[in-house]
Design a protein around this motif. Sequence first.
Motif, PDB file in Angstrom:
ATOM      1  N   PRO A  37       0.836  -1.210   0.000  1.00 45.99           N
ATOM      2  CA  PRO A  37       0.000   0.000   0.000  1.00 45.99           C
ATOM      3  C   PRO A  37       0.864   1.252   0.000  1.00 45.99           C
ATOM      4  CG  PRO A  37      -0.009  -1.030   2.170  1.00 45.99           C
ATOM      5  CD  PRO A  37       0.689  -1.981   1.243  1.00 45.99           C
ATOM      6  N   LEU A  38       0.375   2.302  -0.675  1.00 45.02           N
ATOM      7  CA  LEU A  38       1.171   3.518  -0.808  1.00 45.02           C
ATOM      8  C   LEU A  38       0.289   4.757  -0.823  1.00 45.02           C
ATOM      9  CD1 LEU A  38       0.429   4.107  -3.932  1.00 45.02           C
ATOM     10  CD2 LEU A  38       2.414   2.734  -4.450  1.00 45.02           C
ATOM     11  N   ASP A  39       0.954   5.897  -0.785  1.00 45.92           N
ATOM     12  CA  ASP A  39       0.288   7.205  -0.839  1.00 45.92           C
ATOM     13  C   ASP A  39       0.022   7.524  -2.304  1.00 45.92           C
ATOM     14  OD1 ASP A  39      -0.374   9.907  -0.960  1.00 45.92           O
ATOM     15  OD2 ASP A  39       1.012  10.471   0.647  1.00 45.92           O
ATOM     16  N   ILE A  40      -1.223   7.358  -2.742  1.00 50.18           N
ATOM     17  CA  ILE A  40      -1.549   7.512  -4.160  1.00 50.18           C
ATOM     18  C   ILE A  40      -1.384   8.950  -4.637  1.00 50.18           C
ATOM     19  CG2 ILE A  40      -4.030   7.864  -3.796  1.00 50.18           C
ATOM     20  CD1 ILE A  40      -2.434   5.782  -6.638  1.00 50.18           C
ATOM     21  N   LEU A  41      -1.670   9.934  -3.789  1.00 50.44           N
ATOM     22  CA  LEU A  41      -1.512  11.323  -4.209  1.00 50.44           C
ATOM     23  C   LEU A  41      -0.039  11.665  -4.406  1.00 50.44           C
ATOM     24  CD1 LEU A  41      -4.201  13.110  -2.015  1.00 50.44           C
ATOM     25  CD2 LEU A  41      -4.369  12.326  -4.393  1.00 50.44           C
ATOM     26  N   ALA A  42       0.820  11.130  -3.549  1.00 52.12           N
ATOM     27  CA  ALA A  42       2.260  11.334  -3.727  1.00 52.12           C
ATOM     28  C   ALA A  42       2.734  10.629  -4.987  1.00 52.12           C
ATOM     29  CB  ALA A  42       3.018  10.825  -2.500  1.00 52.12           C
ATOM     30  N   LEU A  43       2.161   9.456  -5.275  1.00 53.99           N
ATOM     31  CA  LEU A  43       2.533   8.736  -6.495  1.00 53.99           C
ATOM     32  C   LEU A  43       2.141   9.540  -7.730  1.00 53.99           C
ATOM     33  CD1 LEU A  43       3.652   6.072  -7.738  1.00 53.99           C
ATOM     34  CD2 LEU A  43       1.281   5.275  -7.812  1.00 53.99           C
ATOM     35  N   PHE A  44       0.931  10.108  -7.724  1.00 56.20           N
ATOM     36  CA  PHE A  44       0.511  10.948  -8.852  1.00 56.20           C
ATOM     37  C   PHE A  44       1.487  12.107  -9.046  1.00 56.20           C
ATOM     38  CE2 PHE A  44      -4.302   9.881  -8.281  1.00 56.20           C
ATOM     39  CZ  PHE A  44      -4.142   8.734  -9.034  1.00 56.20           C
ATOM     40  N   ALA A  45       1.862  12.750  -7.946  1.00 56.41           N
ATOM     41  CA  ALA A  45       2.767  13.894  -8.030  1.00 56.41           C
ATOM     42  C   ALA A  45       4.113  13.498  -8.603  1.00 56.41           C
ATOM     43  CB  ALA A  45       2.952  14.515  -6.650  1.00 56.41           C
ATOM     44  N   ARG A  46       4.556  12.286  -8.297  1.00 54.71           N
ATOM     45  CA  ARG A  46       5.860  11.825  -8.753  1.00 54.71           C
ATOM     46  C   ARG A  46       5.844  11.309 -10.189  1.00 54.71           C
ATOM     47  NH1 ARG A  46       9.038   9.846  -4.300  1.00 54.71           N
ATOM     48  NH2 ARG A  46      10.519   9.051  -5.856  1.00 54.71           N
ATOM     49  N   THR A  47       4.671  10.923 -10.698  1.00 51.89           N
ATOM     50  CA  THR A  47       4.627  10.250 -11.997  1.00 51.89           C
ATOM     51  C   THR A  47       3.740  10.951 -13.023  1.00 51.89           C
ATOM     52  OG1 THR A  47       2.832   8.794 -11.222  1.00 51.89           O
ATOM     53  CG2 THR A  47       5.099   7.997 -10.942  1.00 51.89           C
ATOM     54  N   GLY A  48       3.363  12.205 -12.747  1.00 53.38           N
ATOM     55  CA  GLY A  48       2.611  12.976 -13.732  1.00 53.38           C
ATOM     56  C   GLY A  48       1.119  12.753 -13.721  1.00 53.38           C
ATOM     57  N   GLY A  49       0.594  12.170 -12.669  1.00 54.01           N
ATOM     58  CA  GLY A  49      -0.845  11.950 -12.576  1.00 54.01           C
ATOM     59  C   GLY A  49      -1.562  13.162 -12.002  1.00 54.01           C
ATOM     60  N   PRO A  51      -4.810  14.204  -9.412  1.00 55.54           N
ATOM     61  CA  PRO A  51      -5.811  13.716  -8.457  1.00 55.54           C
ATOM     62  C   PRO A  51      -7.214  13.850  -9.038  1.00 55.54           C
ATOM     63  CG  PRO A  51      -4.210  15.125  -7.357  1.00 55.54           C
ATOM     64  CD  PRO A  51      -3.954  15.258  -8.830  1.00 55.54           C
ATOM     65  N   PRO A  52      -8.128  12.939  -8.691  1.00 52.86           N
ATOM     66  CA  PRO A  52      -9.479  12.965  -9.275  1.00 52.86           C
ATOM     67  C   PRO A  52     -10.168  14.323  -9.181  1.00 52.86           C
ATOM     68  CG  PRO A  52      -9.163  10.935  -8.062  1.00 52.86           C
ATOM     69  CD  PRO A  52      -7.938  11.768  -7.816  1.00 52.86           C
ATOM     70  N   GLY A  53     -10.064  15.005  -8.049  1.00 54.61           N
ATOM     71  CA  GLY A  53     -10.754  16.275  -7.865  1.00 54.61           C
ATOM     72  C   GLY A  53     -10.211  17.408  -8.707  1.00 54.61           C
ATOM     73  N   GLU A  54      -9.021  17.218  -9.292  1.00 55.15           N
ATOM     74  CA  GLU A  54      -8.415  18.266 -10.111  1.00 55.15           C
ATOM     75  C   GLU A  54      -8.534  17.973 -11.602  1.00 55.15           C
ATOM     76  OE1 GLU A  54      -4.401  18.913  -8.820  1.00 55.15           O
ATOM     77  OE2 GLU A  54      -4.957  18.938  -6.692  1.00 55.15           O
ATOM     78  N   ARG A  55      -9.170  16.888 -11.958  1.00 52.44           N
ATOM     79  CA  ARG A  55      -9.321  16.534 -13.364  1.00 52.44           C
ATOM     80  C   ARG A  55     -10.450  17.329 -14.002  1.00 52.44           C
ATOM     81  NH1 ARG A  55      -8.905  10.050 -12.007  1.00 52.44           N
ATOM     82  NH2 ARG A  55      -6.739  10.155 -11.260  1.00 52.44           N
ATOM     83  N   HIS A  56     -10.426  17.411 -15.317  1.00 51.93           N
ATOM     84  CA  HIS A  56     -11.481  18.087 -16.066  1.00 51.93           C
ATOM     85  C   HIS A  56     -12.823  17.451 -15.699  1.00 51.93           C
ATOM     86  CE1 HIS A  56     -13.987  19.175 -19.526  1.00 51.93           C
ATOM     87  NE2 HIS A  56     -13.158  20.198 -19.701  1.00 51.93           N
ATOM     88  N   HIS A  84     -16.840   9.431   3.742  1.00 47.20           N
ATOM     89  CA  HIS A  84     -15.512   9.665   4.333  1.00 47.20           C
ATOM     90  C   HIS A  84     -14.407   9.480   3.289  1.00 47.20           C
ATOM     91  CE1 HIS A  84     -17.396   9.722   8.287  1.00 47.20           C
ATOM     92  NE2 HIS A  84     -18.047   8.634   7.930  1.00 47.20           N
ATOM     93  N   TRP A  85     -14.575  10.146   2.155  1.00 48.77           N
ATOM     94  CA  TRP A  85     -13.553  10.074   1.103  1.00 48.77           C
ATOM     95  C   TRP A  85     -13.296  11.465   0.575  1.00 48.77           C
ATOM     96  CZ3 TRP A  85     -12.856  11.413  -3.972  1.00 48.77           C
ATOM     97  CH2 TRP A  85     -11.786  10.827  -4.634  1.00 48.77           C
ATOM     98  N   PRO A  86     -12.039  11.862   0.437  1.00 45.77           N
ATOM     99  CA  PRO A  86     -10.872  11.064   0.804  1.00 45.77           C
ATOM    100  C   PRO A  86     -10.571  11.163   2.298  1.00 45.77           C
ATOM    101  CG  PRO A  86     -10.169  13.117  -0.207  1.00 45.77           C
ATOM    102  CD  PRO A  86     -11.664  13.102  -0.275  1.00 45.77           C
TER     103      PRO A  86
END
Length: 200
Positions: A37-49, A51-56, A84-86
């Motif tokens: 398990p990992l920090d998905i938001l940190a993964l997005f930041a590191r790999t060009g992803g 976050p769902p709330g910032e998408r078009h 209770h998300w996120p």
Amino acid sequence: MAALDFYFSTLSPFTYLAGTRPWQIAARHGASLTCKPLDILALFARTGGTPPGERHPARQQYRLIELERQAAKLGLPINLKPAHWPANAAPSAYAIIAAQQAGGGDIGRLVHSILRACWAEDRDIADGAVIRACLDGAGFDPALADSGLLAGAESYAQNLEDAVKAGVFGAPFWVMADGARFWGQDRLEDLETHLAGQAA
């Protein structure tokens, strides 16, 4: 024995939709499966992803359509707007890491119960009582929710580094020891085909 690393976030609805199938597939082919398990938001930041709330808005809307379709296809209940998300995913991730190290229970059931708590039961997976109930229900010592904090925090950070190094950029994501990678619960059939080829 084939070795399989399973990268995911306890916030990920698509990991919820994977259910316990990853463990069933691994068992059928005599493969080991390690939860990372990992920090998905940190993964997005590191790999060009993004976050769902910032998408078009069009992407956000289609994500919900796809979640509803896939849940119906799999026969899984889903709340597209959980209360209770996120949430803070770290405590539940630490508990999974501690349980995996301790052994003695059903790790697949634990992971799925935590995800189900968020995506189908409107429970807060950052709440210690919810985590302890999930641990207990999967046959683990509920005290792991507290005793595994330090080791869990260290492994949680390392899992992110391992993920980036392995080419992981989303969740759920499976990486084989031979370098084969599979992204998304809808690629589990491809993962099983690959494992079957290795075992042949």
